[in-house]
Design an enzyme around this catalytic site. Structure first.
Site, PDB file in Angstrom:
ATOM      1  N   ASP A  94       0.859  -1.170   0.000  1.00 54.04           N
ATOM      2  CA  ASP A  94       0.000   0.000   0.000  1.00 54.04           C
ATOM      3  C   ASP A  94       0.901   1.227   0.000  1.00 54.04           C
ATOM      4  OD1 ASP A  94      -2.115   1.660   0.063  1.00 54.04           O
ATOM      5  OD2 ASP A  94      -2.838   1.085   2.039  1.00 54.04           O
ATOM      6  N   ASP A 281      -8.313  -6.962   1.627  1.00 52.42           N
ATOM      7  CA  ASP A 281      -7.334  -7.020   2.711  1.00 52.42           C
ATOM      8  C   ASP A 281      -7.934  -6.327   3.910  1.00 52.42           C
ATOM      9  OD1 ASP A 281      -6.821  -4.150   1.658  1.00 52.42           O
ATOM     10  OD2 ASP A 281      -5.704  -4.241   3.526  1.00 52.42           O
ATOM     11  N   CYS A 319     -13.366 -26.538  11.978  1.00 45.68           N
ATOM     12  CA  CYS A 319     -12.350 -25.668  11.375  1.00 45.68           C
ATOM     13  C   CYS A 319     -11.059 -26.466  11.203  1.00 45.68           C
ATOM     14  CB  CYS A 319     -12.111 -24.442  12.243  1.00 45.68           C
ATOM     15  SG  CYS A 319     -10.777 -23.389  11.624  1.00 45.68           S
ATOM     16  N   CYS A 321      -8.020 -25.219  10.796  1.00 44.57           N
ATOM     17  CA  CYS A 321      -6.789 -24.463  11.080  1.00 44.57           C
ATOM     18  C   CYS A 321      -5.976 -25.178  12.159  1.00 44.57           C
ATOM     19  CB  CYS A 321      -7.119 -23.027  11.477  1.00 44.57           C
ATOM     20  SG  CYS A 321      -7.495 -22.769  13.212  1.00 44.57           S
ATOM     21  N   CYS A 324      -7.444 -24.858  15.756  1.00 44.43           N
ATOM     22  CA  CYS A 324      -8.633 -25.662  16.079  1.00 44.43           C
ATOM     23  C   CYS A 324      -8.335 -27.161  16.063  1.00 44.43           C
ATOM     24  CB  CYS A 324      -9.772 -25.327  15.124  1.00 44.43           C
ATOM     25  SG  CYS A 324     -10.414 -23.660  15.394  1.00 44.43           S
ATOM     26  N   HIS A 350      -6.334 -18.528  13.683  1.00 45.63           N
ATOM     27  CA  HIS A 350      -7.681 -18.998  13.341  1.00 45.63           C
ATOM     28  C   HIS A 350      -8.435 -17.945  12.522  1.00 45.63           C
ATOM     29  CE1 HIS A 350     -11.804 -20.468  13.714  1.00 45.63           C
ATOM     30  NE2 HIS A 350     -12.115 -19.245  14.080  1.00 45.63           N
TER      31      HIS A 350
HETATM   32 ZN   LIG Z   1      -9.721 -22.550  13.493  1.00 48.27          ZN
END
Ligand SMILES: [Zn+2]
Length: 392
Positions: A94, A281, A319, A321, A324, A350
């Site tokens: 940016d 973003d 989830c 990730c 998790c 997460h």
């Molecule tokens: Zn997660």
């Protein structure tokens, strides 16, 4: 600057929504995509290896912050912002316009540029379209943004028009400087994105898009490789933002990626995709993480709530990730209460994963022709279940 380094292909469409691929010198970004923000060349608390593992394909850094510290010349000398930060994929910088115009120490705005005091040491600085192009070229990201005149979201028509027209004059100067810098042998392979401004005024948005389009092809130049939509999600009402996205969808060429700057709430991502936006973003997912908040399909929740004290479940059931898959709400709540740094890291991980996965599912839905039904159901569930929509 152009040619084979950059390309955009659209594989499937549904209404204005598109699924495609944006090719850059350092790799391909499947769109629509959420780009995590690494303001200081780091997505706060997350390692590039973790970002890659969760499916991040393109990340951001900020010219204003890196110019002040450690210095864009230092970053250039160490191989550019990607090598410097250990992220080898596509990256976007940016211009710093948003930061400079947000500073309380902003001194003067003139046609030449902006004078301000560094938030670090108070030193007097000047940003001009030309100096910002030099900074972003030194940083060397695949995509660099023009320097623009940023104003508050609900500015009146006259102030919005003044800033939008100045941004277009500055775009012309950015382009001239960009072309000169990139005519030099050994210059980084980069694309310059223009930013459509105009506040919440449809006529100004349309005028800006038309003027930017003309500027892009002036003198037989190759058209812009991508377009950004700026000045939204800065305090205006959501219906105003969505209306402006409809206007921009109609006014911006469809054969280039469209990047909606600074927008990253889950509902806004889906509303943006439905209006032809490809890239997003936002600092929100990592900022949420630092305040104890985490995203779920039924809204945003704060881990500090007492009901999570003995909760063995992951932040969100199902989830994928790495937070998790391994940790319970009870453990993360404990870390947060004890102000252990791992707590905010796990929450941030997460949250960033959540938005990247949401865009992955949007891509799949567009390809399957089910985006409109899927996003309607998703949004209904998210809004209905939002237990703490006003927290943090
Ligand atoms: Zn997660």
């Amino acid at each position: 600057m152009t040619g084979p380094d950059f390309a955009f292909t659209i594989d499937a469409t549904e209404g204005s929504a598109r699924a495609g691929a944006f090719t850059t010198p350092r790799g391909v970004v499947e769109t629509p995509a959420f780009m995590p923000v690494g303001t200081l060349a780091t997505v706060k608390s997350l390692d590039p290896v973790e970002l890659r593992a969760m499916g991040a394909q393109m990340i951001l850094a900020n010219a204003y912050h890196l110019h002040l510290r450690p210095g864009d010349d230092l970053v250039r000398d160490l191989g550019g912002v990607q090598r410097f930060s250990g992220w080898d994929g596509p990256m976007l910088t940016d211009s710093g316009g948003f930061q400079v115009f947000s500073l309380k120490s902003l001194n003067t705005i003139s046609e030449e540029g902006v004078e301000f005091r560094s938030h670090i040491d108070g030193s007097l600085r000047q940003f001009t379209p030309e100096s910002v192009m030099r900074i972003e070229t030194n940083l060397g990201a695949d995509v660099m943004m023009q320097f623009d005149h940023v104003i508050p979201g609900q500015s009146a028509h006259s102030a919005s028009k003044d800033a939008s027209e100045r941004s277009i004059r500055w775009l012309a100067r950015c382009r001239t400087e960009f072309d000169a810098l990139h005519a030099v042998e050994g210059a980084p392979r980069q694309a310059l994105f223009p930013i459509v401004q105009g506040g919440i005024h449809a006529d100004l948005r349309r005028e800006a898009a038309a003027a930017i389009g003309e500027l892009g092809t002036a003198g037989g130049a190759t058209p812009w490789q991508g377009w950004a939509i700026g000045g939204l999600s800065v305090g205006e009402a959501k219906p105003d933002m969505y209306a402006m996205l409809d206007v921009c969808d109609a006014a911006i060429p469809r054969d280039r990626p469209r990047y909606l700057m600074g927008v990253g709430y889950p509902e806004d991502l889906l509303e943006g995709v439905a209006r032809g936006v490809d890239l997003f973003d936002c600092v929100a997912p990592t900022r949420f993480g630092r305040t104890g908040a985490f995203l779920t399909a039924t809204g945003r929740v704060n881990i500090k709530r007492s009901e999570f004290r003995r909760d063995p479940r992951p932040l969100e059931e199902g989830c994928g990730c790495s937070t998790c898959r391994r940790f319970s709400r009870a453990y993360i709540r404990h870390l947060t209460a004890a102000e252990e740094v791992l707590g905010l890291r796990l929450l941030s991980l997460h949250n960033v994963h959540f938005l990247i996965a949401l865009m992955r599912r949007a891509r799949e839905a567009i390809r399957a022709g089910t985006f409109s039904a899927w996003s309607r159901d998703w949004l209904a569930r998210f809004h209905a279940g939002s237990p703490q929509a006003t927290d943090s």
